[in-house]
Motif scaffolding. Structure first.
Motif, PDB file in Angstrom:
ATOM      1  N   GLN A 117     -70.866   5.561 110.888  1.00 36.74           N
ATOM      2  CA  GLN A 117     -70.906   4.112 111.037  1.00 36.74           C
ATOM      3  C   GLN A 117     -71.143   3.726 112.496  1.00 36.74           C
ATOM      4  N   GLY A 118     -70.553   4.471 113.415  1.00 39.70           N
ATOM      5  CA  GLY A 118     -70.781   4.205 114.838  1.00 39.70           C
ATOM      6  C   GLY A 118     -72.229   4.418 115.232  1.00 39.70           C
ATOM      7  N   ILE A 119     -72.850   5.459 114.703  1.00 42.82           N
ATOM      8  CA  ILE A 119     -74.268   5.718 114.987  1.00 42.82           C
ATOM      9  C   ILE A 119     -75.133   4.589 114.420  1.00 42.82           C
ATOM     10  N   ALA A 120     -74.819   4.134 113.209  1.00 40.96           N
ATOM     11  CA  ALA A 120     -75.564   3.028 112.609  1.00 40.96           C
ATOM     12  C   ALA A 120     -75.447   1.764 113.461  1.00 40.96           C
ATOM     13  N   MET A 121     -74.249   1.486 113.938  1.00 43.30           N
ATOM     14  CA  MET A 121     -74.056   0.314 114.790  1.00 43.30           C
ATOM     15  C   MET A 121     -74.802   0.467 116.115  1.00 43.30           C
ATOM     16  N   PHE A 122     -74.795   1.681 116.664  1.00 41.72           N
ATOM     17  CA  PHE A 122     -75.510   1.950 117.920  1.00 41.72           C
ATOM     18  C   PHE A 122     -77.010   1.710 117.748  1.00 41.72           C
TER      19      PHE A 122
END
Length: 166
Positions: A148-153
Motif C-alpha cells: 500500500q505504501g508503494i501504491a501511495m508513493f
C-alpha cells in the motif's frame, strides 16, 4: 498501472474489513475474563492470550487499510498548509524513511515467523496457545502495508510531476 494500484487498494480494504471480526473476539474475551474473574472468582487461562493475539492481528492487518484511507497520524501544523502538489512531494521524500522502516520490519517479522514455524512456538503459559500464526500474520500484514505504501508513493510521484491524479 491504474489497475494494479486499484488491486492493491482492494486488497488493503478487504484485509482491513476482514480482520474487523477480531474486535468481537477481543470483546468476547474481555467480557468472559471480567465475568469469570469478578463474578465467579475464577480467572481464565486463555482470555489474556486471546486478547493480545486478537489485538495484534487487528493492529497489523488493519495497517494497510488505514494507510489506504490516509488515517495515519500526520504533522498537520505544516502539512495542512501545503498545496496538493507540495504534499505529494513531501510524501514522496518521506517515503524513503517509510521504506527503510517497513523493510526492516518485514525482514525481521519474516525471520521471526519462520523460526516460530520451525519450532512450532507456543506461549509456554498454562493455556499454551501457538504463537506462530500471529507471527505469520505480522509478516503478511507488514507486506500489505509495504504494498500500500508503494501504491501511495507511485500516486504521489505521479501527482508531483504531472499535477493530476493517477
Amino acid at each position: 498501472m491504474k489497475k494494479l494500484l486499484a488491486a492493491i487498494d482492494r486488497v488493503s480494504i478487504w484485509s482491513g474489513k476482514a480482520v474487523g471480526i477480531f474486535v468481537l473476539v477481543m470483546c468476547f474475551a474481555i467480557t468472559a475474563e471480567v465475568v469469570m474473574r469478578y463474578v465467579f472468582h475464577s480467572p481464565t487461562d486463555w482470555a489474556v492470550e486471546v486478547m493480545c493475539m486478537s489485538s495484534a492481528v487487528l493492529y497489523i492487518m488493519g495497517g494497510a487499510w488505514t494507510s489506504q484511507c490516509k488515517r495515519h497520524i500526520q504533522m498537520q501544523i505544516v502539512y495542512s498548509k501545503l498545496s496538493r502538489r507540495n504534499k505529494a512531494i513531501l510524501d514522496s521524500v518521506t517515503f524513503l524513511f517509510f521504506l527503510l522502516y517497513i523493510c526492516f520490519l518485514l525482514w525481521g517479522s519474516t525471520v521471526f515467523s519462520l523460526d516460530s514455524i520451525r519450532i512450532l512456538e507456543t506461549t509456554g503459559s498454562p493455556f499454551n496457545s501457538p504463537v506462530y500464526p500471529v507471527k505469520i500474520v505480522l509478516a503478511l500484514g507488514t507486506l500489505l502495508i509495504l504494498l500500500q505504501g508503494i501504491a501511495m508513493f507511485i500516486r504521489d510521484l505521479y501527482f508531483a510531476f504531472k499535477g493530476e491524479e493517477l
